[in-house]
Write a protein that holds these residues in place. Structure first.
Motif, mmCIF file in Angstrom:
data_model
loop_
_atom_site.group_PDB
_atom_site.id
_atom_site.type_symbol
_atom_site.label_atom_id
_atom_site.label_comp_id
_atom_site.label_asym_id
_atom_site.label_seq_id
_atom_site.Cartn_x
_atom_site.Cartn_y
_atom_site.Cartn_z
ATOM 1 N N UNK A 209 -27.401 22.869 34.764
ATOM 2 C CA UNK A 209 -27.194 24.957 34.163
ATOM 3 C C UNK A 209 -25.657 25.142 34.570
ATOM 4 N N UNK A 210 -24.866 24.568 35.023
ATOM 5 C CA UNK A 210 -23.061 24.598 35.174
ATOM 6 C C UNK A 210 -22.865 24.596 33.292
ATOM 7 N N UNK B 107 -30.833 32.104 31.684
ATOM 8 C CA UNK B 107 -31.424 31.075 30.524
ATOM 9 C C UNK B 107 -30.639 29.163 30.791
ATOM 10 N N UNK B 108 -29.419 29.259 31.661
ATOM 11 C CA UNK B 108 -29.288 28.021 31.985
ATOM 12 C C UNK B 108 -29.697 27.414 33.415
ATOM 13 N N UNK B 109 -30.824 28.140 34.157
ATOM 14 C CA UNK B 109 -31.392 28.257 34.865
ATOM 15 C C UNK B 109 -33.228 27.762 33.603
ATOM 16 N N UNK B 110 -33.509 27.891 33.102
ATOM 17 C CA UNK B 110 -34.562 27.375 32.323
ATOM 18 C C UNK B 110 -34.322 26.696 32.182
ATOM 19 N N UNK B 111 -33.654 25.984 31.066
ATOM 20 C CA UNK B 111 -33.468 24.704 30.181
ATOM 21 C C UNK B 111 -32.357 24.205 31.143
ATOM 22 N N UNK B 112 -31.112 24.187 31.879
ATOM 23 C CA UNK B 112 -30.792 23.541 32.777
ATOM 24 C C UNK B 112 -31.235 22.309 33.845
#
Length: 94
Positions: A50-51, A88-93
Motif C-alpha cells: 500500500x505504501x 487505490x492503495x488500500x484496494x490493491x496493495x
C-alpha cells in the motif's frame, strides 16, 4: 501512429468516467485487481505494498517518480485527491 491514437482514445474515455471508486479509471490498463503489467511496461500493482502504491501515485503527481510511462501516468493521477490515492492503495496493495 495507430497505437498512439488508441492510447489517446483510451485516456479520453477514462478521463470522462465518473465513479465513486477512484480505481475504476485504472482498470483498463492495470486490470480489475491490479494484476496486469500495464501496456507491457508497469509494475504489477497487486505485488506492491500500500505504501509503495501511495508513494508512486504521489510521485507521479509531483513529478518525482516514473519510468517510460511517466507522462501518461502524470496525466492520469493529476485529478486524484489524497483520499483517492489512499483508497487505490488500500484496494490493491498488500
Amino acid at each position: 501512429m495507430k497505437k498512439l491514437l488508441s492510447i489517446g482514445l483510451l485516456l479520453g474515455l477514462m478521463s470522462t468516467m465518473a465513479s465513486a471508486d477512484a480505481y475504476t479509471k485504472c482498470i483498463a490498463c492495470h486490470g480489475a485487481n491490479g494484476e496486469k503489467v500495464a501496456l507491457g511496461k508497469s509494475k504489477v500493482m497487486k505485488d506492491m505494498t500500500k505504501a509503495e502504491i501511495e508513494a508512486s501515485l504521489l510521485g507521479y503527481q509531483n513529478g518525482t517518480y516514473g519510468g517510460p510511462m511517466k507522462g501518461l501516468m502524470t496525466a492520469q493521477v493529476k485529478g486524484l485527491s489524497a483520499t483517492d490515492i489512499k483508497d487505490i492503495a488500500n484496494k490493491i496493495g498488500k
